[in-house]
Design an enzyme around this catalytic site. Structure first.
Site, PDB file in Angstrom:
ATOM      1  N   HIS A 173       0.882  -1.193   0.093  1.00 45.72           N
ATOM      2  CA  HIS A 173      -0.025   0.018  -0.017  1.00 45.72           C
ATOM      3  C   HIS A 173       0.886   1.279   0.136  1.00 45.72           C
ATOM      4  CE1 HIS A 173      -3.220  -2.883   1.902  1.00 45.72           C
ATOM      5  NE2 HIS A 173      -3.099  -2.724   0.591  1.00 45.72           N
ATOM      6  N   ASP A 183      -3.157  -7.600  -7.744  1.00 51.28           N
ATOM      7  CA  ASP A 183      -2.771  -8.563  -6.469  1.00 51.28           C
ATOM      8  C   ASP A 183      -3.669  -9.413  -6.321  1.00 51.28           C
ATOM      9  OD1 ASP A 183      -4.631  -6.717  -5.524  1.00 51.28           O
ATOM     10  OD2 ASP A 183      -3.799  -6.610  -3.575  1.00 51.28           O
ATOM     11  N   ALA A 217     -11.526  -9.942 -13.460  1.00 53.81           N
ATOM     12  CA  ALA A 217     -10.270  -8.982 -13.414  1.00 53.81           C
ATOM     13  C   ALA A 217      -9.684  -9.010 -14.886  1.00 53.81           C
ATOM     14  CB  ALA A 217      -9.251  -9.328 -12.074  1.00 53.81           C
ATOM     15  N   SER A 266      -6.135  -1.536  -1.078  1.00 54.07           N
ATOM     16  CA  SER A 266      -5.755  -0.622  -2.154  1.00 54.07           C
ATOM     17  C   SER A 266      -6.553   0.296  -2.751  1.00 54.07           C
ATOM     18  CB  SER A 266      -5.173  -1.721  -3.075  1.00 54.07           C
ATOM     19  OG  SER A 266      -5.964  -2.545  -3.506  1.00 54.07           O
ATOM     20  N   PHE A 269      -8.286  -6.389  -8.656  1.00 53.43           N
ATOM     21  CA  PHE A 269      -8.674  -7.383  -7.636  1.00 53.43           C
ATOM     22  C   PHE A 269      -9.150  -6.592  -6.302  1.00 53.43           C
ATOM     23  CE2 PHE A 269      -6.001  -9.605 -10.722  1.00 53.43           C
ATOM     24  CZ  PHE A 269      -6.500 -10.837 -10.741  1.00 53.43           C
ATOM     25  N   ASP A 307     -14.715  -6.629  -8.962  1.00 54.41           N
ATOM     26  CA  ASP A 307     -14.600  -7.989  -7.880  1.00 54.41           C
ATOM     27  C   ASP A 307     -15.753  -8.914  -8.566  1.00 54.41           C
ATOM     28  OD1 ASP A 307     -14.671  -9.954  -5.567  1.00 54.41           O
ATOM     29  OD2 ASP A 307     -12.892  -8.764  -5.227  1.00 54.41           O
TER      30      ASP A 307
END
Length: 303
Positions: free
Chosen positions: A40, A188, A168, A124, A63, A142
């Protein structure tokens, strides 16, 4: 301006999209650990470096999950992995010598906690949402129904902030190049499926062919199987140039955790961000590992 209205997320289940399979990865067991710290802070440094130009930016969090974690949840408290990360660093939040990226990260956490604690821990999506300027645009994806429902409750969708129940990998193909001509793509995944290392590399290579000027930020774990080397090999053979490697290996400092470190690969890192990222990495290594960790700040593929 930081948005303190983002709600708590009690349990993260990440969906692996490779092959359409659904896995039960629960990030709440790991939230706030040493990998989240590096992830982060560096992501914030990259975004800040891009903001040195006034032109608007499109940011894709491929993600996204829920955006924030509850570190008082039973899942987070089971192994207390946050003790290896934010829990160790939080007492240092007011140190005047903290680098800019670290100060930014502490400020975001503080904005979401009214009791001087860090129990509401931003991910994030929360970082990018907090940093976005008036002209910027964000998309957070998502596909898992529960994760998406919580994401939709946690954030208010708007013309500038899209919440997408979308695969994604499909989103990366379908949303690039952006109309803004400048873009940041953050990836990620959980990497629970071993093929996902190669899948991420191939997705970035495909996106780069369409949008060569984009900034791509890829997080990866350091695990005993060392499958991150597959990610490295694929990217080296992709033809993409200018890939920066930022990595922190904590060694055996946290023996109860399988993941002993993590890293970030950044395609087209903003020139204005490089000094800030190096300062952040040095600080995280020094404070989390007492200087005993091994760090990497080098070109996986030079320009």
């Amino acid at each position: 301006m930081y948005d303190a209205s983002i709600l708590n997320g009690l349990c993260i289940r990440r969906e692996s999209l490779q092959g359409g399979g659904m896995l039960s990865y629960q990030h709440s067991y790991h939230a706030g650990n040493h990998a989240d710290v590096l992830k982060h802070i560096i992501l914030g440094d990259v975004a800040a470096g891009m903001f040195n130009k006034d032109a608007p930016i499109f940011m894709l969090d491929a993600f996204a999950s829920r955006g924030i974690y509850d570190l008082n949840s039973p899942e987070a408290l089971k192994n207390r992995e946050s003790d290896s990360g934010v829990g160790k660093l939080w007492p240092l939040r007011d140190e005047p010598t903290n680098p800019p990226g670290v100060r930014r990260w502490f400020k975001l956490i503080a904005s979401l906690n009214m009791d001087d604690s860090y129990t509401r821990f931003p991910g994030s999506t929360a970082m990018l949402h907090a940093m976005a300027r008036e002209g910027d645009r964000i998309a957070a994806c998502d596909l898992h129904p529960q994760e998406f429902d919580t994401l939709r409750v946690s954030f208010q969708a708007s013309r500038r902030f899209s919440l997408l129940k979308r695969d994604a990998f499909e989103a990366i193909k379908g949303m690039l190049p952006p109309k803004e001509k400048r873009g940041l793509v953050f990836l990620d995944p959980s990497y629970e499926v071993k093929e996902e290392y190669r899948a991420i590399a191939k997705a970035v290579a495909g996106a780069h062919r369409k949008f060569a000027g984009g900034v791509y930020v890829i997080w990866y774990p350091l695990l005993p199987a060392e499958r991150h080397n597959e990610l490295f090999r694929e990217l080296k053979h992709s033809g993409i140039r200018k890939i920066l490697r930022i990595e922190l290996d904590c060694g055996d400092l946290f023996p109860d955790m399988q993941m002993h470190g993590s890293g970030m690969l950044i395609v087209n890192p903003p020139w204005h961000a490089e000094q800030a990222m190096q300062q952040s990495l040095n600080w995280v290594c020094d404070k989390l590992t007492d200087g005993k960790g091994r760090k990497q700040f080098s070109w996986l593929v030079p320009e």
